[in-house]
Design a protein around this motif. Structure first.
Motif, PDB file in Angstrom:
ATOM      1  N   SER A   1       0.852  -1.193   0.000  1.00 50.99           N
ATOM      2  CA  SER A   1       0.000   0.000   0.000  1.00 50.99           C
ATOM      3  C   SER A   1       0.879   1.231   0.000  1.00 50.99           C
ATOM      4  O   SER A   1       2.112   1.136   0.078  1.00 50.99           O
ATOM      5  N   SER A   2       0.249   2.382  -0.089  1.00 53.09           N
ATOM      6  CA  SER A   2       0.975   3.645   0.061  1.00 53.09           C
ATOM      7  C   SER A   2       0.021   4.706   0.575  1.00 53.09           C
ATOM      8  O   SER A   2      -1.182   4.676   0.296  1.00 53.09           O
ATOM      9  N   GLU A   3       0.569   5.637   1.358  1.00 52.19           N
ATOM     10  CA  GLU A   3      -0.195   6.771   1.883  1.00 52.19           C
ATOM     11  C   GLU A   3       0.100   7.983   1.015  1.00 52.19           C
ATOM     12  O   GLU A   3       1.265   8.373   0.865  1.00 52.19           O
ATOM     13  N   ASN A   4      -0.946   8.582   0.478  1.00 50.43           N
ATOM     14  CA  ASN A   4      -0.790   9.698  -0.452  1.00 50.43           C
ATOM     15  C   ASN A   4      -1.832  10.769  -0.153  1.00 50.43           C
ATOM     16  O   ASN A   4      -2.981  10.448   0.158  1.00 50.43           O
ATOM     17  N   SER A   5      -1.450  12.024  -0.287  1.00 50.61           N
ATOM     18  CA  SER A   5      -2.438  13.099  -0.204  1.00 50.61           C
ATOM     19  C   SER A   5      -2.178  14.103  -1.311  1.00 50.61           C
ATOM     20  O   SER A   5      -1.033  14.396  -1.647  1.00 50.61           O
ATOM     21  N   ARG A   6      -3.253  14.589  -1.874  1.00 51.06           N
ATOM     22  CA  ARG A   6      -3.200  15.592  -2.943  1.00 51.06           C
ATOM     23  C   ARG A   6      -4.286  16.638  -2.672  1.00 51.06           C
ATOM     24  O   ARG A   6      -5.121  16.493  -1.773  1.00 51.06           O
TER      25      ARG A   6
END
Length: 645
Positions: A298-303
Motif C-alpha cells: 500500500s501507500s499513503e498519499n495526499s493531494r
C-alpha cells in the motif's frame, strides 16, 4: 602539634586512592563517566510466545485522540521492556511520535503494575511482570496534533490516517516479523476504512483483522473517511480515496484508466509483482497533513481536493502515486542492507538512498509519461527545473549527493535558513538526473538494444508475489549495471554520488538530445506548481521565492536577494513605490532589462522597513529543455508505453 596535619592528610588520601582522577593538579573536580549497562535486549530472530491483541478506539474525531489498549502475552515474571517504534521505514530517520503518548499505564489481572521509562532510551518502557501472570495489559492515549505547528494533523472532521506504529508498542528482544498481533479498530460511525491487512470482519463501526506479524501491521496503515470511494485498477491493485467533500470523488473513466495504465506500466517494467494485492490510499484534502509514504502492499498519499475535478490543472501533482507505487519494488522488496533493520530501535544507515529514492524518482517520471498520468511537457519541465537548480546551487562545492542521504537524520526536514548552501535531501532529484544519464549512456552505447529498463527488471524483479525483502549493497548495484552493459560503473557512481564539487548534472539531458536553456516564461511544471502554491519562483533572476503575500523564502546563497540582505521571512511591501503584487514585481524585472533601471523594493522584516535597489538586468528567467537540432529525441523512446495496448 605537628601530628594533626598528618592525620588530615591520611584522611584525604583514602578517596584519592579510590578515584585517582577526582582532582587535577589545578584543584578542579573532574568526574569520570558512569558506565551505562546495556539493559535492552537485542532483537533475535525467534518467535514471540503468543499473539498480542491491539484495540484502538479512533472514534474521537472532535479531539483527535486515539485510545489504545494492548494485551501482551508474557512467558515469565520480572522486567519486560516494551518499545515504542522510533526508526521508521520510509522516513529513514528516528521519527517516532513518542511525545504524543500520554496516560501510560500497565496492569495484570486488573491490578496496576510498576513501570519506568529508561532515561537513556525514552522509547523504552520497563514493566514489572508479577509471578503467575500470563499476559499484561497496556493502555495509553495518542494525542494526535490538532494544529500543524504541533505536528502532522492525522484526524479531521472528514477523514483520518491511522499509522499503527503511533498507537502500539512491541516487546524488545525479537525481530518484529516474529511478533504476532491481532488488530481491532473502532472508527467513527458511518466512516469507511481501507488498509492492506487481511481477514477483515466488519461489525458496525468496528474493523477486526486476522492476526499478522508486527512488521506487516506497521507496514499497513489505514485511511478512513466519511466520503470514500474505491476503484479496481487491475493486477490486484485498488485505488481507495477519501475526500474532504463528496464532490471531490468525481473521477471520470479516463482518470481511472490512467491510474490503471500506471499499474500496467509498472508491472511491465519490473516483470513481476511483489505483492498479492496493493492498496493505493489517497486523501484529497486541504485539512489532513500532507503525506507520501511507501509500503510494500500500500501507500499513503495526499493531494489537493481538486485532484480529479480540475484534472487539467494538476498535471504536476500527479507524480506522487507513481513514486510510491515504484517503491513496492525499489525500497520495500529490494532494500539497502544497512537500511533494513530487524526492529524499530536499530538505527538505519541511509547511504544508498540515491538508489532507493533516486531511482524511484526517475521511474516515477518515466511511468507517469508511459501511462499518461503526466504529459511529456511536464516531465521535461521537472527535469529542467531540477537541473537548473543544481546549476546554481553553491552547496555542491562542499557536500556530495551521498552525504545528503543523511539529511533525514541530521535535519528531520526542518526549514533551513539557506538551503542552497547547506543542501537538503538532494538524493531524490539529483539521483533522478544521474539515473537518466545512466539510462541514456546504456541506450546510446547499445544502439537502444539495452536500457535501464533491463536493470530494473533484473535488479528489482525476482519471484512473482514475493513480498519479503532482498537486501543489496553498492557492489550489487555495480554488478547489476555491468550485467546490462559493461562499463566502469563503480567510477561513474562514485564520481556522481560520492564526490563534491561536480558541475550541473545535465549529461543525461544532453545525451537525450536536449539542452538546458532559460526563457522569460515558466515551463509547464513550474507554472503548475506556482499556481498550486500561489507563489512566485525567481531563483534564476532575483534569487528567491515569494509567497502570495510577498514573503521571501528559498534565498539563493550569494544571489542578488542574499546580497541585499533579504532572508527568509522578509516581506516585499512595495515595488517602485506601489503595494506589492506579483504582476508589479514581474513588470519591474522586465523594465530593468533595459540595462539602466534597478529593481526598487520596499521591504519589511520584524517591523523594520528599508528601501533597496537591486541592479539586475537579466529579465525574467525560468529553465526549459530545448531540443538540440538534428539530435535524436531519446525522450520519445523513453516515455513510449511498454504495456500491451
Amino acid at each position: 602539634m605537628k601530628k594533626a596535619p598528618l592525620v588530615v592528610a591520611a584522611f584525604l588520601a583514602a578517596p584519592l586512592a579510590l578515584a585517582p582522577a577526582a582532582f587535577a593538579q589545578d584543584g578542579k573536580s573532574r568526574p569520570q563517566p558512569v558506565v551505562q549497562p546495556h539493559v535492552i535486549p537485542l532483537p533475535a530472530d525467534k518467535p514471540y510466545p503468543g499473539t498480542m491483541q491491539l484495540r484502538v478506539d479512533a472514534s474521537d474525531v472532535a479531539r483527535g485522540i486515539f485510545h489504545v489498549r494492548q494485551t501482551i502475552p508474557v512467558a515469565k515474571p520480572g522486567k519486560l521492556t516494551l518499545l515504542y517504534p522510533e526508526w521508521l521505514p520510509g522516513k529513514h530517520a528516528p521519527r517516532g511520535a513518542i511525545a504524543e503518548v500520554a496516560g501510560f499505564r500497565a496492569t495484570a489481572g486488573g491490578k496496576p503494575l510498576a513501570w519506568s521509562r529508561q532515561p537513556t532510551d525514552v522509547y523504552a518502557f520497563d514493566v514489572e511482570v508479577p509471578a503467575g501472570a500470563k499476559s499484561i495489559e497496556v493502555a495509553f492515549d495518542f494525542l494526535s496534533p490538532t494544529r500543524s505547528n504541533e505536528g502532522r494533523v492525522v484526524v479531521t472532521p472528514a477523514m483520518m490516517n491511522l499509522q499503527w506504529e503511533q498507537v502500539s508498542l512491541y516487546p524488545a528482544g525479537y525481530f518484529t516479523r516474529q511478533i504476532p498481533v491481532q488488530l481491532d479498530v473502532t472508527l467513527p460511525q458511518g466512516w469507511t476504512g481501507a488498509a492492506a491487512l487481511d481477514g477483515l470482519k466488519v461489525s458496525g463501526n468496528r474493523y477486526s483483522y486476522a492476526a499478522t506479524d508486527y512488521e506487516t501491521l506497521v507496514d499497513s496503515p489505514m485511511f478512513a473517511g466519511k466520503h470514500f470511494r474505491k476503484w479496481d485498477l487491475g493486477d490486484n491493485v485498488t485505488l481507495n480515496v477519501v475526500a474532504d467533500e463528496e464532490k471531490y470523488l468525481a473521477a471520470s473513466p479516463d482518470h481511472i484508466a490512467r491510474h490503471a495504465a500506471l499499474v500496467s506500466e509498472a508491472v511491465a517494467l519490473f516483470g513481476v509483482r511483489h505483492f498479492d494485492r496493493y492498496e493505493f490510499l489517497l486523501a484529497l484534502t486541504d485539512e489532513l497533513g500532507g503525506i507520501g509514504l511507501e509500503h510494500h502492499r500500500s501507500s499513503e498519499n495526499s493531494r489537493n481536493p481538486d485532484y480529479f475535478t480540475k484534472w487539467d490543472d494538476n498535471d504536476a501533482e500527479r507524480g506522487l502515486l507513481p513514486h510510491e507505487l515504484v517503491h513496492s519494488w525499489n525500497g520495500k522488496y529490494r532494500r539497502p542492507d544497512k537500511l533494513w533493520t530487524p526492529d524499530y530501535r536499530t538505527p538505519m544507515q541511509d547511504n544508498l538512498l540515491w538508489v532507493y529514492e533516486g531511482q524511484t524518482s526517475y521511474w516515477d517520471l518515466v511511468l507517469a509519461g508511459r501511462s499518461g498520468m503526466q504529459s511529456k511537457e511536464t516531465i521535461l519541465g521537472e527535469w529542467a527545473t531540477q537541473a537548473a537548480n543544481y546549476s546554481v546551487q553553491p552547496g555542491r562545492v562542499w557536500r556530495s549527493v551521498e552525504d545528503t542521504t543523511l539529511d533525514p537524520i541530521i535535519a528531520a526536514r526542518k526549514p533551513k535558513p539557506f538551503a542552497s548552501w547547506s543542501r537538503t535531501e538532494d538524493y531524490y532529484n539529483e539521483g533522478s538526473l544521474m539515473w537518466l544519464e545512466a539510462d541514456m549512456l546504456i541506450r546510446s552505447a547499445t544502439r537502444h538494444r539495452k536500457s535501464l529498463d533491463d536493470f530494473a527488471k533484473a535488479f528489482f524483479g525476482g519471484r512473482e508475489g514475493d513480498w519479503g525483502q532482498a537486501t543489496y549493497d553498492f557492489g550489487d548495484v555495480v554488478a547489476a549495471l555491468n550485467a546490462v552493459h559493461p562499463y566502469d560503473w563503480e567510477r561513474f557512481l562514485r564520481d556522481r554520488m560520492q564526490t563534491a564539487g561536480r558541475g550541473a548534472p545535465v549529461a543525461g539531458i544532453e545525451r537525450a538530445g536536449y539542452r538546458l536553456v532559460w526563457r522569460d516564461t515558466p515551463n509547464s511544471y513550474d507554472r503548475d506548481r506556482m499556481a498550486q502554491s500561489k507563489n512566485l519562483e525567481l531563483t534564476h533572476s532575483l534569487g528567491l521565492t515569494l509567497n502570495k503575500d510577498g514573503v521571501a523564502s528559498n534565498i539563493l546563497w550569494d544571489g542578488l536577494a542574499f546580497r541585499a540582505d533579504i532572508v527568509n521571512g522578509t516581506k516585499i511591501v512595495a515595488v517602485d513605490g506601489l503595494s506589492y503584487s506579483r504582476e508589479r514585481l514581474e513588470a519591474a524585472i522586465r523594465a530593468a532589462a533595459d540595462g539602466k533601471t534597478p529593481v526598487r523594493l520596499l521591504v519589511e522584516r520584524d517591523g523594520r522597513y528599508r528601501s533597496i535597489e537591486i541592479a539586475y538586468h537579466g529579465g525574467l528567467r525560468w529553465p526549459h529543455l530545448e531540443r538540440i537540432e538534428g539530435a535524436d529525441d531519446a525522450f520519445d523512446r523513453l516515455l513510449a508505453p511498454k504495456r500491451a495496448l
